[in-house]
Structures are given as structure tokens and as C-alpha cells.
Design a protein around this motif. Structure first.
Motif, PDB file in Angstrom:
ATOM      1  N   ILE A  38       0.873  -1.176   0.000  1.00  0.00           N
ATOM      2  CA  ILE A  38       0.000   0.000   0.000  1.00  0.00           C
ATOM      3  C   ILE A  38       0.912   1.228   0.000  1.00  0.00           C
TER       4      ILE A  38
ATOM      5  N   GLN B 140       0.844   4.517   0.504  1.00  0.00           N
ATOM      6  CA  GLN B 140      -0.023   5.542   1.069  1.00  0.00           C
ATOM      7  C   GLN B 140       0.727   6.869   1.098  1.00  0.00           C
ATOM      8  N   SER B 141       0.898   7.432  -0.083  1.00  0.00           N
ATOM      9  CA  SER B 141       1.623   8.697  -0.209  1.00  0.00           C
ATOM     10  C   SER B 141       0.980   9.541  -1.303  1.00  0.00           C
ATOM     11  N   THR B 142       0.825  10.823  -1.033  1.00  0.00           N
ATOM     12  CA  THR B 142       0.272  11.710  -2.051  1.00  0.00           C
ATOM     13  C   THR B 142       1.324  12.104  -3.075  1.00  0.00           C
TER      14      THR B 142
ATOM     15  N   SER C 281      -0.580  11.455  -6.439  1.00  0.00           N
ATOM     16  CA  SER C 281      -1.539  10.354  -6.409  1.00  0.00           C
ATOM     17  C   SER C 281      -2.937  10.742  -6.868  1.00  0.00           C
TER      18      SER C 281
ATOM     19  N   ASN D  39      -1.256   6.116  -8.842  1.00  0.00           N
ATOM     20  CA  ASN D  39      -0.623   5.610  -7.628  1.00  0.00           C
ATOM     21  C   ASN D  39      -0.195   4.171  -7.892  1.00  0.00           C
TER      22      ASN D  39
ATOM     23  N   THR E  60      -0.103   1.438  -6.092  1.00  0.00           N
ATOM     24  CA  THR E  60      -1.020   0.401  -5.620  1.00  0.00           C
ATOM     25  C   THR E  60      -2.224   0.290  -6.546  1.00  0.00           C
TER      26      THR E  60
ATOM     27  N   SER F 265      -8.515   5.385  -3.610  1.00  0.00           N
ATOM     28  CA  SER F 265      -7.442   5.462  -2.628  1.00  0.00           C
ATOM     29  C   SER F 265      -6.619   4.178  -2.652  1.00  0.00           C
ATOM     30  N   PRO F 266      -5.330   4.248  -2.298  1.00  0.00           N
ATOM     31  CA  PRO F 266      -4.505   3.039  -2.239  1.00  0.00           C
ATOM     32  C   PRO F 266      -5.070   1.989  -1.271  1.00  0.00           C
ATOM     33  N   GLN F 267      -5.631   2.434  -0.153  1.00  0.00           N
ATOM     34  CA  GLN F 267      -6.208   1.490   0.800  1.00  0.00           C
ATOM     35  C   GLN F 267      -7.401   0.758   0.187  1.00  0.00           C
TER      36      GLN F 267
END
Length: 427
Positions: free
Chosen positions: A27, A29-31, A55, A59, A61, A277-279
Motif C-alpha cells: 500500500i 499511502q503517499s500523495t 496520487s 498511484n 497500488t 485510494s490506495p487502501q
């Protein structure tokens, strides 16, 4: 991994870790992303180098999961979006603008119908809605000189009509436009529209692909087969320089395999930012890993429940493509020989009021604005997802006032049938 079966792609597609790398997709999780020089980042903005800089556009992910879905569908490029609605919007707006026209099947999801008939109409894009049962002559009559695409759903939500993909593709191509197919209900496990002539596929990944009601999302996949350059006047956005992106000509600079998705990313995702979103992408991938197993169970449960309902004295009608007497059964055998989906539409004797009481009497299936989940759920579309439609529009969309949409989950088959039996007994 295109040489492997869809089962294997579901589990391992899109990501092959190297020595010592994580077995599960990371994941990211970075902009933002760091670069050593301005020139290196400038090459990314010029689309002359691959990589990531923000992102809101792309992204790692999300791209990993999009690659898996692309492999499942047999496409050449794909992108994730924040929702299925965003995917539907991008798929049209990427090639149509103010003053253009689209032909669409009338039996589509109510939210998509409203997007097309109301919101995009305010943007100057006109839609003509046609019956999925229309003849080729009737389809041809719907086209205009400014028509840019044809849109339909493999299995309509909630009418459950099966799109004759070959027929719609044949007519679309005769007019020099692509066929866009929403494949949410069938998923690539049960149908790959590209094999039947479709050009672009969309998904609400919120449904079967996620499968657990955990994350909202969408996806667009390009077949890479439609020749945009054969119709430069019809698709100037792909065939002429984009001055907002340094004069890039997508169809020439990225080829037929990458033009559509590159433009949708560089223009639409840049400007609208409907990014997943990556999540959410990580959760989506967890669902994809079991998609091939879950779809078989969804379909088996739905088939058994549909057969039970069809023989019940308090049920006025049942629509499910797996039923031999269903009007869509022949098309389902052609396009969906291994099963259609886990959703059934049916009517209760007593109309709207009886439909409400039946849903309230169920103990397993919850009343939800959702579908295609591991847990069974039900809905009365005429008073919820399709309530913005007039009676005439409801009929055209295949949604009657007594229609209940039942999404069969992964519970025990006999439990689902017993629950319906007791609810019907108490009506």
C-alpha cells in the motif's frame, strides 16, 4: 500472466514480487513522490517517462490492481476510479463533449441513467435510450452524425436483461464508434465483452470484485482494438494535439493500446480527481483473489432461489437468466454459459405494499442500497435507486412497481430458501 487461466490471474495477476519483496501488494499511502532533479519530474509531466508524481493522477497500488483487472478482461490498459459512477462518466466524457450524442441501452442502472439523462445532458451531451431488444434497424435509426459511442450493461441492473454484445458492437462499428459495456454483474469470470466485440469495459468494483462491502471503487479497461485514427474528425481529443498537455496526440504517441486510458488519466483524472485510494485498491485486490470462487457460489445460490420463487403461489413473476423459460436465457447461454450473477428480480402478488412487507420479514437478507455482496441483501428499486424516474422511464428500464431485487450472497442455499419461505408464509 495472460497465458494463465482467469482463476490464476484472480489470485496472482498484476503483481509479481522480486527477490525479498512483499508477497502481498504494498500500500503506497503517499500523495507525492520525490525526484532528484526538476528535469526528471518534467519528463513525467511531458508524458515522456513513466513514474509517479502525484496520487491524484496515478498511484502504484492502484495501478497494480488495475493491471490485474486488465489481465482478467483481456485488455491492454486500465485505470481505477473512485466509484463505478466515475468510471461510467469518464468512459463517455473521454470521447464526447458538449454538442455530442450517445446511444445507450434503456435498461441500465438507475444511477447511470440519471447521470446520462440529467447531469450529462446539462453538460450538452444528449443520450438516446433504446431497448436492448431493439433490432439492428431500430438501433441504426437511433444514430446521429454526432454520435460518439454506444453504451450498455452485460447484465442490466435490476432488469437482468442480457445485452446482445455482438449485435450492439456490429451496429456501433458500422457507424464508426466504440461499444462501451458495463460488466459489473457478470465480471470477467463469467463474461469477457472484448471477446464479443466490445471496445471499452467499465466496472463498479464496489460489487462482486470487492465482494465484501468494504470499499467503493470503479475501473475502466480498454481493449486496445478500436482504431481512433480511422475517425480523426469524430474523435479529435484522441487524434489531434492536446494543448493542455504539451501538444501530445494520444492515439499517435501512445498507440491504440494506450491512447484511451492515457488521455483519461492525463486529462480527466488530472482535472476531476476521482481517484481510488490506495487502501481501497488494496481491499479490492483482496476481493479479486477469491472472485473466481465466489462467483460460482453466488450463481448457484441464485439459481436455486430463482427456481424456488418461480414455483411459489405468492410470486407473480421471476426474472433470472439462468431459468430456462427466461426471455434472456438463450443470450445467457451464449454470453454467460458458466453462470450469470447472483441477483434475482421478482414481483410479489399484492404489488408495492406486499414487496415492502416481504423484505421486512426476511431474517438473512438485509434491506440495503447495495448488491453483489458476500451477504445477501434486497432492495425495492422503484422507491430507492430508481425513484427519480417517471413511470414511463421505469417501464423502459424494466423496473416495475412491485420489483424486488434480491442479491444472493454466500450463505447456505437451504437457509436462503427457508428464509424466503417463512417471509412469504407470513404475508
Amino acid at each position: 500472466m495472460s497465458q494463465f487461466s482467469k482463476d490464476t490471474i484472480c489470485v496472482q495477476g498484476g503483481y509479481t514480487p522480486g527477490n525479498g519483496e512483499p508477497r502481498q501488494i504494498p500500500i503506497v499511502q503517499s500523495t507525492t513522490f520525490k525526484y532528484a532533479t526538476g528535469d526528471a519530474m518534467g519528463a513525467l509531466f511531458d508524458l515522456k517517462a513513466s513514474g509517479y508524481f502525484y496520487s491524484r493522477l496515478q498511484n502504484p497500488t492502484c495501478d497494480t490492481v488495475a493491471k490485474k483487472i486488465c489481465e482478467l478482461e483481456g485488455g491492454t490498459a486500465a485505470m481505477l476510479t473512485s466509484s463505478g459512477q466515475a468510471a461510467s462518466f469518464y468512459s463517455i466524457f473521454n470521447i464526447a463533449s458538449c454538442g455530442d450524442h450517445i446511444v445507450s441501452s434503456a435498461t441500465i442502472y438507475g444511477g447511470t441513467f440519471n447521470l446520462f439523462a440529467v447531469t450529462m445532458k446539462r453538460m450538452g451531451i444528449e443520450f438516446t435510450f433504446v431497448s436492448p431488444d431493439a433490432t439492428e434497424e431500430e438501433l441504426n435509426a437511433a444514430f446521429r452524425p454526432n454520435t460518439k459511442a454506444v453504451f450498455g450493461e452485460t447484465i442490466a441492473n435490476p432488469a437482468l436483461t442480457v445485452l446482445d454484445i455482438e449485435k450492439f458492437a456490429r451496429v456501433a462499428h458500422a457507424h464508426g464508434v466504440p461499444l462501451i459495456v458495463d460488466n459489473t454483474f457478470a465480471t470477467p469470470v463469467n463474461c469477457r465483452p472484448f471477446e464479443w466485440g466490445a471496445d471499452i469495459v467499465t466496472h463498479s468494483t464496489t460489487k462482486y470484485m470487492d465482494g465484501h462491502g468494504a470499499a467503493v471503487g470503479g475501473c475502466i479497461v480498454d481493449s486496445g482494438k478500436f482504431n481512433w485514427l480511422a475517425y480523426p474528425d469524430k474523435f479529435p481529443g484522441l487524434c489531434t494535439p492536446d494543448e493542455s498537455y504539451h501538444g501530445v496526440t494520444y492515439a499517435k504517441d501512445f498507440g491504440l493500446e494506450g491512447a484511451f486510458i492515457t488521455k483519461a488519466t492525463a486529462q480527466l483524472m488530472r482535472d476531476f480527481g476521482s481517484v481510488q485510494s490506495p487502501q481501497s485498491a488494496f481491499l479490492l485486490n483482496m476481493g479479486l483473489e477469491s472472485l473466481h470462487v465466489r462467483m460460482a457460489r453466488h450463481c448457484a445460490n441464485a439459481q436455486a432461489v430463482a427456481e424456488f420463487l418461480q414455483g411459489h403461489e405468492k410470486i407473480s413473476w421471476v426474472v433470472y437468466p439462468g431459468l430456462k423459460n427466461d426471455k434472456n436465457h438463450e443470450l445467457a447461454q451464449k454470453y454467460l454459459p458458466n453462470g450469470s450473477c447472483g441477483v434475482i428480480s421478482f414481483g410479489v402478488k399484492g404489488g408495492r405494499e406486499a414487496a415492502g412487507r416481504l423484505m421486512e420479514g426476511l431474517k438473512i437478507a438485509a434491506i440495503e442500497t447495495h448488491v453483489a455482496d458476500a451477504r445477501s441483501c434486497c432492495l425495492h428499486p422503484a422507491s430507492t435507486t430508481h425513484r427519480q424516474m417517471s413511470d414511463e422511464e421505469l417501464l423502459a428500464a424494466g423496473v416495475s412497481a412491485d420489483l424486488i431485487r434480491l442479491s444472493c450472497g454466500l450463505e447456505g442455499t437451504n437457509d436462503l430458501i427457508a428464509d424466503l419461505a417463512q417471509a412469504l408464509e407470513n404475508l
